[in-house]
Design a protein around this motif. Sequence first.
Motif, PDB file in Angstrom:
ATOM      1  N   VAL A 389       0.847  -1.208   0.000  1.00 54.10           N
ATOM      2  CA  VAL A 389       0.000   0.000   0.000  1.00 54.10           C
ATOM      3  C   VAL A 389       0.878   1.252   0.000  1.00 54.10           C
ATOM      4  N   PRO A 390       0.725   2.153  -0.970  1.00 49.79           N
ATOM      5  CA  PRO A 390       1.485   3.409  -0.990  1.00 49.79           C
ATOM      6  C   PRO A 390       1.166   4.252   0.243  1.00 49.79           C
ATOM      7  N   GLN A 391       2.206   4.856   0.825  1.00 47.21           N
ATOM      8  CA  GLN A 391       2.023   5.706   1.995  1.00 47.21           C
ATOM      9  C   GLN A 391       1.644   7.123   1.554  1.00 47.21           C
ATOM     10  N   LEU A 392       0.537   7.591   2.050  1.00 52.48           N
ATOM     11  CA  LEU A 392       0.021   8.893   1.606  1.00 52.48           C
ATOM     12  C   LEU A 392       0.609  10.056   2.381  1.00 52.48           C
ATOM     13  N   ASP A 393       1.218   9.763   3.521  1.00 54.10           N
ATOM     14  CA  ASP A 393       1.740  10.833   4.373  1.00 54.10           C
ATOM     15  C   ASP A 393       3.266  10.895   4.340  1.00 54.10           C
ATOM     16  N   ILE A 394       3.843  10.674   3.157  1.00 53.13           N
ATOM     17  CA  ILE A 394       5.303  10.715   3.025  1.00 53.13           C
ATOM     18  C   ILE A 394       5.810  12.117   3.352  1.00 53.13           C
ATOM     19  N   GLU A 396       7.810  14.701   2.458  1.00 50.92           N
ATOM     20  CA  GLU A 396       8.524  15.080   1.242  1.00 50.92           C
ATOM     21  C   GLU A 396       9.807  15.854   1.537  1.00 50.92           C
TER      22      GLU A 396
END
Length: 441
Positions: A389-394, A396
């Motif tokens: 599952v891609p992490q949405l709260d990376i 940046e």
Amino acid sequence: MKITSTLLSSASKTLDKYALFVPKSGVFPKGYEVASLASGVKKNGALDLGVIRNVNKSRKSSAAAVFTTNRFKAAPVQFSRKVLDISSGEGVDAIVVNSGCANAVTGELGMQDAENVASQVNKYVGEQNSTLLMSTGVIGQRLQMDKISTGIDKLFIENKFSSDFGSWLNLAKSICTTDTFPKLISSKFSLSDGTEYTLVGISKGAGMICPNMATLLGFVLTDLPINSSALQSMLTGAVTRSFNCISVDGDMSTNDTICMLANGAIDTPVIDESSPDFQKVSSQVTEFAKNLAQLVVRDGEGATKFVTVNVKNSAEFKDARLIAESISNSMLVKSALYGQDANWGRILCAIGYSKLENCKSLDESKINVSFIATDGSSPQELKLIANGVPQLDIDESRASEILALSDLEVLVDLGTGTEECQFWTCDLSHEYVTINGDYRS
């Protein structure tokens, strides 16, 4: 103005690499002497010819090698393979290395040139089938035999051979082409009974680097007595996890050669596959080869980053290796690393098209992908994908910090087993194109 700026930048990077990666001293195995000179093949007067010779005659030396899988194998590759076949890896006492000309795709005349070089050195060494050859440089050009032959005579007749640090470093310089620094490492190790032995390694390469090996020359020498079969097993295993786990640009050369000599100058029983120390020495040779191979990546043409791709917890080693190789060879991944773009989609894409024979090592619901920082700051691990599952709260900003580092790691946890493989690669910069756009000139 742009060209001047690029040249100044390159010069600064070269000086930095000299300071970081070129040793100022070393330890060297007993019974070897080396010599090098500028034969005139290189127009800039740089060192371009070197010879290694074994002067220990207390035992018969052993030799092993791993060669390029490119179908257009250069004359020195073909010749060296023949020598090892004839000698069964015994009695090899010299290696001749030259840069400036690869002697590749030169037909029968190129083979004759290779044979003439080896015959000349064999006469000085005093044994037939005792010389291996390594050449690097432009493909499709014959050796300038007048300069090479005169140079070899000068090295032997004037006895320019030595075992001191400066001579070893000059030998490393003599096989450089687009390399920005000579690659030389040495170290002492111990057997189980405390007997000390030494390994010295030299390699060259900065571009055309991709498994299985590339425009890559290298050799490892030791003063241990190791029979030829055990030596070949050690070297093959070491290359599998070192020189065959590096990638700069996805290209493979015609001349790749990694060889190993063991002259037996240390007074200890001969090591074979059944010896108690066989596995210990094999592991030490593998770790040594990894350090030498990593220098090639650190000198990648135009590279600004050294990247470890670590694929772990795979059902099979070969699958971990294929995935690591796929990520390391991806031009899009390498471009994103250069641009400091945390584009995990490119990593996942490279994993997805890796040439796995089956998919038992890859389960999309178990895969984890992270960036690992080397700056000591927190968080050290930046999770990009967790259990598929891609992490949405990376974070940046933290991602940008990590990707700005000169050393970083891409960690892929497959979660399907216990096997692990590491690859070492670099980013792809504008300077790579500049270097390779006019290589022949």
